[in-house]
Design a protein around this motif. Structure first.
Motif, PDB file in Angstrom:
ATOM      1  N   LEU A  91       0.859  -1.187   0.000  1.00 13.59           N
ATOM      2  CA  LEU A  91       0.000   0.000   0.000  1.00 13.59           C
ATOM      3  C   LEU A  91       0.897   1.239   0.000  1.00 13.59           C
ATOM      4  N   HIS A 107      -8.941  -4.004  -3.619  1.00  8.51           N
ATOM      5  CA  HIS A 107      -7.894  -2.991  -3.746  1.00  8.51           C
ATOM      6  C   HIS A 107      -7.967  -2.317  -5.114  1.00  8.51           C
ATOM      7  N   TRP A 111      -8.830   1.385  -3.790  1.00  9.69           N
ATOM      8  CA  TRP A 111      -7.658   2.042  -3.178  1.00  9.69           C
ATOM      9  C   TRP A 111      -7.275   3.329  -3.895  1.00  9.69           C
ATOM     10  N   SER A 112      -7.160   3.292  -5.190  1.00  9.94           N
ATOM     11  CA  SER A 112      -6.660   4.459  -5.923  1.00  9.94           C
ATOM     12  C   SER A 112      -7.616   5.642  -5.845  1.00  9.94           C
ATOM     13  N   MET A 116     -10.838   3.467   0.519  1.00  7.17           N
ATOM     14  CA  MET A 116     -10.451   2.288   1.291  1.00  7.17           C
ATOM     15  C   MET A 116      -9.408   2.699   2.318  1.00  7.17           C
ATOM     16  N   THR A 117      -9.623   2.287   3.554  1.00  4.40           N
ATOM     17  CA  THR A 117      -8.649   2.553   4.605  1.00  4.40           C
ATOM     18  C   THR A 117      -8.822   1.531   5.714  1.00  4.40           C
ATOM     19  N   TRP A 345     -11.833  -2.574   8.730  1.00  4.34           N
ATOM     20  CA  TRP A 345     -11.758  -2.091   7.350  1.00  4.34           C
ATOM     21  C   TRP A 345     -12.807  -0.995   7.185  1.00  4.34           C
ATOM     22  N   GLY A 353      -9.044   8.233   2.838  1.00  3.09           N
ATOM     23  CA  GLY A 353      -8.477   6.976   2.362  1.00  3.09           C
ATOM     24  C   GLY A 353      -7.003   7.061   2.025  1.00  3.09           C
ATOM     25  N   ASN A 354      -6.529   5.982   1.399  1.00  4.65           N
ATOM     26  CA  ASN A 354      -5.124   5.854   0.992  1.00  4.65           C
ATOM     27  C   ASN A 354      -4.152   5.915   2.167  1.00  4.65           C
TER      28      ASN A 354
END
Length: 415
Positions: A91, A107, A111-112, A116-117, A345, A353-354
Motif C-alpha cells: 500500500l 484494492h 484504493w486508488s 479504502m482505509t 476495514w 483513504g489511501n
C-alpha cells in the motif's frame, strides 16, 4: 386477535411475520413510514452505513500485514512463519503496510480512489477472548448497563425514517440491532414476501390489512407496516439488475450484498444495515481456511461497489469488523488462537483513504505485544462513532456509546 389465534386467511401473527421474513418489523406511532418507491419521500440523511461483522475473530495480521522491517515483518516471520502472506499488495504511502493478495479485487476498485482505509490494533479494554462476551460487548457499544445494540441507538438518534431505514440482512437479528427501533430483518429479498400464492394472495393481503385497522395494539401497526414493506420489496425485486459489469462470486455474502445494492438503488431511505459473515475462527490450517473466505468476501465486496458505481457508492460507507484479533504467534496446528487487537476495514464514500489510521507499535520483540496479542491501541468505538457522526450526523454519542471519551482518529469526513 391473540397471538396464536387464526384469522380467516389461516394466518397467525407469528406465521405472518415469519412468512414475510419480517421478524424485526415493528413500528411505533411516532415513526414516519414511507418509502421513496411508494411515496416519493426522501430520507432525512442521504448516507448509509453498513456494518459487516466477521464472526469468529478474524486474523487482522493476515489481512493487513506489516510488510517492512520498520513495522515488524521480521518479527512476524519468526512468530508466524507460515502466516505472513506471500505476494502481498504493498500500500503506497503507508510506510510499509500490505494487503493479502486475496484482497486484490477490492484494492483494485477502491484504493486508488481513496475509498479504502484500515485501522489495525483496534479493540477496547473491555473485550475478552470469549467469542460470546466479545461480540456482545462490541455490539452493545461497550456498555454493560444497556440491553440494546449500538446501531439501534444510532437509529434512535436519527429519529423517524422510512420502513427500510434499518435492515439486518441475515437469518437472525444481530445484537447491534437489538432494541425497540423499527427495523427489518430478512434472509433475502427473494423470500421477503407474503406467504401463499395464486389468486387468493391479493385478497388475503387486503383482508389482513383491513382486519387490523381501527383499534390499538401491536398488530394495528405491525401488520400494515409489514404489508407496506412487502409491497416495497416487490418493487425493489423488479429493479434488481447487476450493473457496471460487476461479477459476483457464489455464496451467501455475495447474494446478500447484491440484495443491498438493489435496496440502495431503490432509494428507500436505508440508513443502517448489517450483514454477518461467519467462520473466521481459524485455530487450525489458517492459511487454507482464511484465505478462501477472504477471497470470497473481497470479491463480493468488490462486486458490490462496482455494481453501485462511483456516484451511488459515495453515499455508502461500509465498516468491516470482528470481535477480536488473533494471537500473534502461530500455534502447532498452523492456526492462531484468540487474541486482542484486531482490524477494522473502512470502505466506500466519505473516508480519509489511501492510508492506515491509528497508532501502531512496531513489532520487534515480545515486549511490543500485549501478553502475546496485538495491543488494542485504537478504541474501536472511536472508529465506529466517528463514522456514524460524520456520515449519518448522529450528533452526540453519549447514548450510542455510553461512557466513551470520544477521540476521533480522522478516518472519515462529514457530509
Amino acid at each position: 386477535m391473540r397471538c396464536g389465534e387464526q384469522n380467516p386467511a389461516g394466518l397467525t401473527r407469528r406465521r405472518f411475520l415469519a412468512g414475510v421474513g419480517a421478524l424485526g418489523v415493528s413500528v411505533v406511532g411516532s415513526q414516519v413510514v414511507t418509502t421513496r418507491v411508494a411515496y416519493g419521500a426522501p430520507a432525512s440523511n442521504p448516507n448509509t452505513v453498513i456494518v459487516i461483522f466477521l464472526r469468529g475473530g478474524a486474523d487482522g495480521l493476515r489481512i493487513l500485514s506489516p510488510h517492512s522491517a520498520d513495522l515488524g515483518v521480521n518479527y512476524l516471520r519468526i512468530a508466524r512463519p507460515a502466516l505472513v502472506p506471500n505476494n502481498a499488495i504493498a500500500l503506497d504511502g503507508t510506510g510499509g503496510w500490505a494487503l493479502h493478495p486475496a484482497m486484490a479485487p477490492l484494492h483494485q476498485v477502491l484504493w486508488s480512489t481513496g475509498e479504502m482505509t484500515f485501522v489495525p490494533a483496534s479493540s477496547n479494554k473491555g473485550v475478552t477472548r470469549s467469542h460470546f462476551q466479545a461480540q456482545q460487548f462490541v455490539e452493545q457499544g461497550g456498555s454493560s448497563s444497556v440491553s440494546t445494540g449500538w446501531l439501534d441507538r444510532v437509529l434512535a438518534r436519527l429519529g423517524p425514517g422510512t420502513t427500510f431505514r434499518g435492515l439486518a440482512d441475515g437469518f437472525a437479528l444481530p445484537m447491534s440491532m437489538a432494541g425497540n427501533q423499527p427495523k427489518i430483518s430478512m434472509s433475502s429479498l427473494a423470500t421477503f414476501d407474503f406467504p401463499g400464492a395464486g389468486a387468493s394472495r391479493g385478497p388475503a393481503m387486503t383482508a389482513l390489512g383491513t382486519l387490523y385497522r381501527g383499534f390499538d395494539g401491536p398488530l394495528s401497526s405491525d401488520v400494515p407496516e409489514a404489508l407496506s414493506a412487502v409491497a416495497t420489496a416487490e418493487v425493489i425485486r423488479s429493479l434488481t439488475t447487476v450493473q457496471n459489469a460487476a461479477v459476483y462470486p457464489d455464496g451467501p455474502t455475495a447474494a446478500a450484498l447484491k440484495d443491498l445494492v438493489a435496496i440502495l438503488r431503490a432509494e428507500v431511505g436505508l440508513q443502517v444495515a448489517t450483514l454477518d459473515v461467519s467462520s473466521w475462527d481459524t485455530h487450525t490450517s489458517e492459511a487454507l481456511g482464511l484465505d478462501a473466505l477472504l477471497a470470497n468476501t473481497a470479491q463480493a465486496l468488490a462486486a458490490f461497489f462496482t455494481d453501485l458505481g462511483p456516484a451511488r457508492r459515495s453515499r455508502v460507507t461500509v465498516i468491516v469488523q470482528s470481535e477480536f484479533g488473533r494471537r500473534v504467534a502461530m500455534n502447532a496446528s498452523g492456526g492462531t488462537d484468540h487474541g486482542h487487537g484486531g482490524l477494522v476495514w473502512l470502505l466506500g464514500g466519505g473516508l480519509i483513504g489511501n492510508k492506515v489510521h491509528g497508532t501502531w507499535v512496531p513489532l520487534a520483540s515480545d515486549a511490543d505485544l500485549d501478553g502475546g496479542d496485538v495491543q488494542g491501541l485504537n478504541d474501536v468505538f472511536n472508529v465506529l462513532g466517528e463514522v456514524v457522526t460524520k456520515r449519518l450526523g448522529v450528533g452526540s454519542l453519549s447514548t450510542v456509546f455510553p461512557g466513551l471519551s470520544y477521540a476521533p482518529l480522522g478516518v472519515a469526513r462529514a457530509g
